[in-house]
Scaffold this active site. Structure first.
Site, PDB file in Angstrom:
ATOM      1  N   ARG A  88       0.849  -1.190   0.000  1.00 15.53           N
ATOM      2  CA  ARG A  88       0.000   0.000   0.000  1.00 15.53           C
ATOM      3  C   ARG A  88       0.885   1.240   0.000  1.00 15.53           C
ATOM      4  O   ARG A  88       1.907   1.288   0.682  1.00 15.53           O
ATOM      5  CB  ARG A  88      -0.916   0.030   1.237  1.00 15.53           C
ATOM      6  CG  ARG A  88      -2.071  -0.957   1.188  1.00 15.53           C
ATOM      7  CD  ARG A  88      -3.124  -0.538   0.159  1.00 15.53           C
ATOM      8  NE  ARG A  88      -4.287  -1.408   0.170  1.00 15.53           N
ATOM      9  CZ  ARG A  88      -4.422  -2.483  -0.600  1.00 15.53           C
ATOM     10  NH1 ARG A  88      -3.438  -2.823  -1.427  1.00 15.53           N
ATOM     11  NH2 ARG A  88      -5.517  -3.215  -0.553  1.00 15.53           N
ATOM     12  N   GLU A 124      -2.302   8.126  -6.159  1.00 19.45           N
ATOM     13  CA  GLU A 124      -2.338   7.405  -7.438  1.00 19.45           C
ATOM     14  C   GLU A 124      -3.410   8.014  -8.332  1.00 19.45           C
ATOM     15  O   GLU A 124      -4.511   8.290  -7.856  1.00 19.45           O
ATOM     16  CB  GLU A 124      -2.613   5.918  -7.191  1.00 19.45           C
ATOM     17  CG  GLU A 124      -1.500   5.234  -6.409  1.00 19.45           C
ATOM     18  CD  GLU A 124      -1.728   3.739  -6.213  1.00 19.45           C
ATOM     19  OE1 GLU A 124      -2.755   3.218  -6.722  1.00 19.45           O
ATOM     20  OE2 GLU A 124      -0.894   3.080  -5.569  1.00 19.45           O
ATOM     21  N   HIS A 167       0.856   0.178 -10.045  1.00 21.16           N
ATOM     22  CA  HIS A 167      -0.041  -0.676  -9.244  1.00 21.16           C
ATOM     23  C   HIS A 167      -0.459  -1.928 -10.027  1.00 21.16           C
ATOM     24  O   HIS A 167      -1.638  -2.177 -10.261  1.00 21.16           O
ATOM     25  CB  HIS A 167      -1.281   0.103  -8.803  1.00 21.16           C
ATOM     26  CG  HIS A 167      -1.865  -0.426  -7.527  1.00 21.16           C
ATOM     27  ND1 HIS A 167      -2.445   0.386  -6.592  1.00 21.16           N
ATOM     28  CD2 HIS A 167      -1.970  -1.684  -7.026  1.00 21.16           C
ATOM     29  CE1 HIS A 167      -2.882  -0.336  -5.578  1.00 21.16           C
ATOM     30  NE2 HIS A 167      -2.600  -1.600  -5.824  1.00 21.16           N
TER      31      HIS A 167
END
Length: 528
Positions: A230, A259, A278
């Site tokens: 994370r 993000e 990601h």
């Protein structure tokens, strides 16, 4: 029955729902009022991270039975509101474990051997063979921060490649760590200081946010950081500076505090920091697994069957649930108190039932006790997934019953242990809402478990209680209640203070500096 899918999932999941006879509607770009209209007649809702399932959305969906998250993170779902509306929330935590682990391993190799950097130069026509001197993982030490499913899979893979494993996770047992050949350490600094590579596998919580900053990175001098868990766990500017200054040899990140990653991120300016957008769960197998797992849970909920990964749903019949419901909070509270008083790596939790409660089906009560035990970790835990968390961390859970409870109609005892030391907290219930803690270890008390509790072990000497009250008063901390016990005259005493606010570090330091005070422990019960 209708299932609304508002974020793209693999076709295999949609097919499974249709094969079960349900109407499936996909609406991947709806938001605002359009989302409220779309969900109004839905019985099931499947989302990923793109849809915010708010109180407003849940209120608009009068027929909703379940919200399925095709993935692990549920930050975008208001679970409390879902519970209020009687809606099950379930995720798919296992479908992308292997994908996330493999990406972490790939990123470790990528940063150790400068693979992206060499690739880019060769694409530009430069044969830069002499510019890159890599690091082998063989005979190096891997530090694993967070030893849940993904961390264990990473340890397994890199351990098989010749790495020594050291792990930091306050909520894992030594026995479980040893099963993966890992050495469990007591603090993060020790883990970082011993590691050549560090991989991170913890959730983002108030406890883990910016957990690895400038000081922690300095402990890893000459090493590498890999974070595919994370964003926000690693201080990104500090990491960029540490790599730029040569404190670290390199870093690889798949997740970020913001993000998409902003164009002005300092990470983008450092050559030896590798970044990917990601991609941890972005494999065909992972996407199919989470889609079918989520679909299966929707089908189970519609059929009135247990939902395997439910995050907020009890698993008892209504009549039994009504009888044990008053004891759920008591078990949770006893677990919270026991684990916060315990100083060590717990390897077992025992829940003992005495009296009337021992005649009931107490599986859900035990799960509530485990929920309390794990609550201070800030894991995403509830009474449904707590037993699974215990199993994953190698913590033995035992349940015992006796038909008699001396002096009380029913008693619940939660004992947390590491095999050598233990803490036991015993509680009872007066009516539906009068919980009492009636003993801590061998000290008999009658404490009201509420809000901010300060547990003080002290020598049984005159003036000690007055001293504690004076220190609290001098710091404007009001005592709402006080409960005292001693084993023998002149021996060790234990006092529980209900406070209106948490004691400050200055308060506890001053108390502990007195020779009469053996220990002080602040216990937060999370109800204020």
């Amino acid at each position: 029955m209708k299932v609304l899918v508002t974020d793209p999932i693999a076709d295999a999941g949609l097919a499974r729902l249709r094969e079960a006879g349900y109407e499936v509607e996909t609406a991947y770009d709806v938001e605002g009022d359009a989302l409220l209209d779309a969900v109004a007649d839905a019985h099931g809702l499947i989302v990923r991270s793109g849809t915010e399932v708010t109180e407003e959305v849940l209120a608009a969906a009068e027929n909703l039975v379940i919200v399925g998250r095709a993935g692990i993170g549920v930050d975008n779902i208001d679970i409390e509101a879902a519970t209020d509306h009687g809606v099950i929330v379930a995720n798919a935590p296992e479908g992308n474990v292997r994908a996330a682990a493999e990406h972490s391993v790939a990123m470790a190799f990528a940063t150790a051997r400068s693979i992206p950097q060499a690739h880019n130069l060769l694409k530009q026509g430069q044969w830069a063979k002499s510019e890159f001197l890599g690091t082998e993982v063989n005979n190096k030490t891997l530090g694993v921060v967070g030893f849940g499913r993904v961390g264990q899979e990473v340890a397994k893979r890199l351990g098989n490649l010749g790495m020594d494993i050291v792990t930091f996770d306050p909520y894992i047992s030594e026995e479980r760590a040893k099963q993966f050949g890992a050495d469990l350490v007591d603090d993060l600094e020790d883990c970082l200081a011993r590691a050549d590579f560090v991989t991170i596998h913890t959730p983002l919580t108030s406890e883990t946010e910016n957990m690895i900053g400038e000081e922690e990175l300095a402990q890893l001098e000459g090493g590498y950081v890999v974070n595919c868990a994370r964003g926000g766990i690693v201080d990104e500017p500090a990491l960029a500076e540490a790599v730029e200054d040569g404190i670290l040899k390199g870093a690889a990140l798949d997740v970020f505090g913001e993000e998409p990653l902003p164009e002005d991120s300092p990470l983008l300016d450092v050559e030896d920091v590798i970044v990917t957008p990601h991609l941890g769960a972005s494999t065909e197998a992972a996407q199919e697994n989470v889609a079918t797992s989520t679909a299966d849970q929707v089908v189970a909920a519609f059929n009135g069957e247990p939902v395997a990964n439910a995050l907020n749903a009890p698993s008892l019949d209504e009549a039994t649930f009504d009888r044990v419901a008053p004891y759920l909070d008591l078990a949770d509270t006893a677990g919270r108190i026991a684990v916060q008083l315990f100083d060590g790596h717990m390897s077992s939790v025992e829940v003992t039932y005495a009296g009337d409660i021992a005649q009931e089906d107490v599986e859900y009560v035990t799960a509530s006790a485990l929920k309390g035990v794990f609550a201070p970790s800030e894991l995403q835990v509830n009474a449904v997934n707590a037993p699974q968390i215990a199993e994953e961390r190698g913590i033995d859970v035992t349940e015992s019953k006796t038909s008699t409870a001396r002096d009380y109609q029913s008693l619940i005892t939660v004992t947390v242990s590491d095999g050598a030391e233990s803490v036991s907290v015993r509680g009872t219930q007066f009516g539906d809402d009068e919980a009492r803690i009636v003993s801590i270890d061998d000290h008999r008390i009658e404490a009201v478990p509420h809000g901010h509790m300060l547990v003080v072990r002290n020598k049984d000497e005159p003036g000690t209680i007055g001293f504690v009250g004076t220190v609290l008063g001098e710091h404007d901390i009001n005592i709402a209640g006080m409960f005292n016990s001693r084993e023998v005259v002149g021996g060790e005493a234990l006092s529980v203070y209900n406070l209106d606010e948490p004691p400050t570090a200055e308060v506890t330091e001053r108390l502990n500096a007195d020779d009469r005070i053996i220990s002080t422990t602040y216990v937060a019960l999370g109800d204020e």
